[in-house]
Design a protein around this motif. Structure first.
Motif, mmCIF file in Angstrom:
data_model
loop_
_atom_site.group_PDB
_atom_site.id
_atom_site.type_symbol
_atom_site.label_atom_id
_atom_site.label_comp_id
_atom_site.label_asym_id
_atom_site.label_seq_id
_atom_site.Cartn_x
_atom_site.Cartn_y
_atom_site.Cartn_z
ATOM 1 N N ALA A 292 0.838 -1.209 0.000
ATOM 2 C CA ALA A 292 0.000 0.000 0.000
ATOM 3 C C ALA A 292 0.872 1.257 0.000
ATOM 4 C CB ALA A 292 -0.938 -0.006 1.202
ATOM 5 N N HIS A 293 2.008 1.212 0.711
ATOM 6 C CA HIS A 293 2.893 2.384 0.703
ATOM 7 C C HIS A 293 3.302 2.740 -0.730
ATOM 8 C CE1 HIS A 293 3.595 3.863 4.685
ATOM 9 N NE2 HIS A 293 3.902 2.686 5.174
ATOM 10 N N LEU A 294 3.536 1.722 -1.566
ATOM 11 C CA LEU A 294 3.923 2.022 -2.955
ATOM 12 C C LEU A 294 2.713 2.316 -3.829
ATOM 13 C CD1 LEU A 294 6.970 -0.339 -3.619
ATOM 14 C CD2 LEU A 294 6.947 2.127 -3.189
ATOM 15 N N ALA B 174 10.505 2.992 2.866
ATOM 16 C CA ALA B 174 11.381 3.316 3.997
ATOM 17 C C ALA B 174 10.520 3.836 5.129
ATOM 18 C CB ALA B 174 12.418 4.356 3.589
ATOM 19 N N SER B 175 10.354 3.004 6.149
ATOM 20 C CA SER B 175 9.470 3.387 7.254
ATOM 21 C C SER B 175 10.094 2.963 8.564
ATOM 22 C CB SER B 175 8.108 2.717 7.059
ATOM 23 O OG SER B 175 8.246 1.324 7.236
ATOM 24 N N GLY B 176 9.282 2.970 9.630
ATOM 25 C CA GLY B 176 9.798 2.579 10.930
ATOM 26 C C GLY B 176 10.143 1.097 10.978
ATOM 27 N N GLY B 177 9.474 0.299 10.164
ATOM 28 C CA GLY B 177 9.688 -1.150 10.208
ATOM 29 C C GLY B 177 10.349 -1.722 8.972
ATOM 30 N N GLY C 50 13.675 4.342 9.158
ATOM 31 C CA GLY C 50 12.901 5.122 10.127
ATOM 32 C C GLY C 50 13.301 4.789 11.555
ATOM 33 N N GLU C 51 13.539 3.499 11.772
ATOM 34 C CA GLU C 51 13.991 3.044 13.085
ATOM 35 C C GLU C 51 15.334 3.713 13.416
ATOM 36 O OE1 GLU C 51 14.624 -1.120 12.784
ATOM 37 O OE2 GLU C 51 15.049 -1.408 14.914
ATOM 38 N N ALA C 52 16.200 3.807 12.413
ATOM 39 C CA ALA C 52 17.502 4.459 12.615
ATOM 40 C C ALA C 52 17.312 5.935 12.966
ATOM 41 C CB ALA C 52 18.366 4.313 11.361
ATOM 42 N N PHE C 53 16.395 6.606 12.273
ATOM 43 C CA PHE C 53 16.097 8.010 12.607
ATOM 44 C C PHE C 53 15.600 8.102 14.055
ATOM 45 C CE2 PHE C 53 16.056 9.228 8.061
ATOM 46 C CZ PHE C 53 16.605 10.499 8.149
ATOM 47 N N ASP C 54 14.710 7.195 14.428
ATOM 48 C CA ASP C 54 14.141 7.241 15.785
ATOM 49 C C ASP C 54 15.211 6.980 16.842
ATOM 50 O OD1 ASP C 54 11.656 7.793 14.704
ATOM 51 O OD2 ASP C 54 11.017 5.706 14.669
ATOM 52 N N PRO D 193 8.360 10.761 17.450
ATOM 53 C CA PRO D 193 9.211 10.056 16.494
ATOM 54 C C PRO D 193 10.359 10.947 16.021
ATOM 55 C CG PRO D 193 7.181 10.784 15.419
ATOM 56 C CD PRO D 193 7.094 11.215 16.857
ATOM 57 N N GLY D 194 11.507 10.324 15.834
ATOM 58 C CA GLY D 194 12.729 11.087 15.607
ATOM 59 C C GLY D 194 12.899 11.682 14.223
ATOM 60 N N GLY D 195 12.310 11.027 13.211
ATOM 61 C CA GLY D 195 12.521 11.487 11.837
ATOM 62 C C GLY D 195 12.207 12.955 11.626
ATOM 63 N N PRO D 196 10.988 13.380 11.980
ATOM 64 C CA PRO D 196 10.647 14.795 11.764
ATOM 65 C C PRO D 196 11.550 15.749 12.554
ATOM 66 C CG PRO D 196 8.667 13.493 12.205
ATOM 67 C CD PRO D 196 9.834 12.598 12.440
ATOM 68 N N GLN D 197 11.971 15.335 13.758
ATOM 69 C CA GLN D 197 12.851 16.187 14.583
ATOM 70 C C GLN D 197 14.202 16.380 13.899
ATOM 71 O OE1 GLN D 197 11.895 17.409 17.545
ATOM 72 N NE2 GLN D 197 9.936 16.310 17.598
ATOM 73 N N GLY E 137 7.933 5.344 -0.740
ATOM 74 C CA GLY E 137 6.820 5.430 0.189
ATOM 75 C C GLY E 137 7.316 5.159 1.590
ATOM 76 N N GLY E 138 6.428 5.319 2.569
ATOM 77 C CA GLY E 138 6.816 5.116 3.964
ATOM 78 C C GLY E 138 7.168 6.451 4.605
ATOM 79 N N GLY E 139 7.125 6.482 5.922
ATOM 80 C CA GLY E 139 7.314 7.731 6.665
ATOM 81 C C GLY E 139 8.598 8.460 6.326
ATOM 82 N N VAL E 140 9.674 7.716 6.042
ATOM 83 C CA VAL E 140 10.965 8.368 5.755
ATOM 84 C C VAL E 140 10.895 9.157 4.440
ATOM 85 C CG1 VAL E 140 13.437 7.948 5.417
ATOM 86 C CG2 VAL E 140 12.189 6.636 7.116
ATOM 87 N N ALA E 141 9.949 8.793 3.581
ATOM 88 C CA ALA E 141 9.787 9.537 2.326
ATOM 89 C C ALA E 141 9.244 10.939 2.571
ATOM 90 C CB ALA E 141 8.880 8.762 1.367
#
Ligand code: KG4
Ligand code: ZN
Length: 357
Positions: free
Chosen positions: A115-117, A136-139, A164-168, A179-183, A273-277
């Motif tokens: 669905a992300h794609l 690229a997302s949290g999981g 995303g996990e790495a960002f967090d 969540p760390g990505g936006p910060q 797709g995914g939050g990191v996008a």
């Protein structure tokens, strides 16, 4: 107009959307548990599941009201059924089954990653397949060859942390909230990306492997001493520099591997797709990469990159049209079926396989 009611509850947000013809968002609504979960520094599955159960009836009513239609105008119900947190998925799947059963509507089970794609269809008249897409997302941090909506072949991905996990985790190391990505995205704008020399694992090694564990450890040592146990003692400017340097390392490898995959498969479009996008540096880099190579960049708007129900409605529409309906005893499958490991054929038969024990 064929309207699909879509639900997405796989992790910490509960979302509902009404999507027409797999591309036009009529209405969407979200109940975020971010504030409840911030105190815990991450997602607590039981809190998330309980929150979704409480939120779903109101969310469905809200999208119907916003679109100015009733359930009688809905043609199918789609729900993200895997992968995700068990209790969270169960709340969405149960609600979708109840609505479908009560209204005699077809039920479609959707893979969250696919669905992300499929979000690339939102607001877009046509999408040309095949393309290569990065989720690229949290999981997840995986690269796929997409032959059609929901038909993905895994080409490569992370061998340890997701991006995303790495960002967090990087944000946690730097004392920033979840969540760390936006910060990190925000603070990186005031930082110097060249300040820290951080590793870019497997960059230009000719494979589509990704790894973020070494990058995270390097940041930990920088911020908290050689053993990674000292209190964080960076000044605000040093934190901003660390954010910019960390982000640049992630963007370098994600953009490079996606381009590598696109060249290897001779496609004309790349997707993310995914939050990191949502990340502004990644979006800018991919824009430049695609322009240079003459590729079409399929980049959903940020609200459709992070978890959302409209992407479930987009993919749900195509699966419904292809006759790929879920059984009435659909059960969620937290570990996923297509997951990062399985490919196109498994995806095609996934809905048939997901039955209650
Ligand atoms: O797709 P998503 O909403 O949920 C999952 O399926 O995991 O992705 C959430 C992840 C989190 O790790 C979050 O930190 C990251 O996406 N994220 C970002 C940004 N916005 C969200 N990472 C980098 N930059 C951003 N702007
Ligand atoms: Zn997601």
């Amino acid at each position: 107009m064929s309207t699909v009611l879509a639900l997405e509850t796989s992790c910490d947000d509960a979302c509902a959307a009404l999507v027409a013809d797999g591309r036009t968002v009529l209405a969407e609504a979200r109940a975020s548990l971010e504030d409840d979960l911030a105190a815990w520094g991450g997602v607590v599955p039981e809190i998330a599941a309980r929150g979704h159960i409480a939120a779903l009836p109101g969310l469905v009513q809200r999208v119907l009201d916003e679109a100015g239609i009733g359930l009688d105008a809905v043609r199918a119900v789609a729900v993200a059924a895997w992968p995700g947190l068990g209790g969270s998925l169960l709340s969405g799947v149960t609600a979708a089954k109840a609505i479908a059963l009560r209204r005699g509507l077809p039920l479609v089970a959707v893979d969250h990653i696919a669905a992300h794609l499929a979000a690339v269809h939102l607001g877009r008249e046509r999408v040309d397949y095949p393309f290569v897409g990065l989720v690229a997302s949290g999981g997840h941090s995986h690269i796929y060859l997409a032959a059609a909506p929901g038909e993905l072949e895994l080409l490569g991905g992370t061998i340890d942390d997701a991006a995303g996990e790495a960002f967090d985790k990087a944000a946690q190391i730097l004392g920033l909230p979840y969540p760390g990505g936006p910060q990190i995205d925000r603070l990186a704008r005031q930082g110097d990306a060249a300040r820290l020399a951080l590793p870019r694992s497997f960059l230009r090694d000719g494979t589509l492997r990704l790894s973020f564990a070494g990058l995270k450890t390097a940041l930990l040592r920088h911020a908290r001493g050689p053993l990674g146990r000292d209190p964080m003692a960076l000044s605000p400017q040093q934190v901003a520099d660390a954010c910019a340097s960390f982000q640049a390392a992630v963007v370098d490898v994600l953009a490079d591997k996606l381009a590598e995959a696109a060249r290897a498969h001779a496609v004309r479009s790349i997707a993310v797709g995914g939050g990191v996008a949502c990340n502004s540096a990644l979006r800018a880099r991919l824009d430049a990469v695609a322009a240079r190579a003459g590729w079409t960049l399929l980049l959903p708007e940020p609200r459709h990159c992070a978890d959302n129900a409209a992407m479930v409605g987009a993919l749900g529409f195509h699966l419904w049209r292809a006759g790929r309906l879920a059984p009435s005893d659909l059960a969620p499958l937290p570990t996923g079926i297509m997951g990062p490991r399985k490919t196109g054929k498994a995806a095609r038969t996934a809905a048939d396989a997901v039955r209650s024990p």
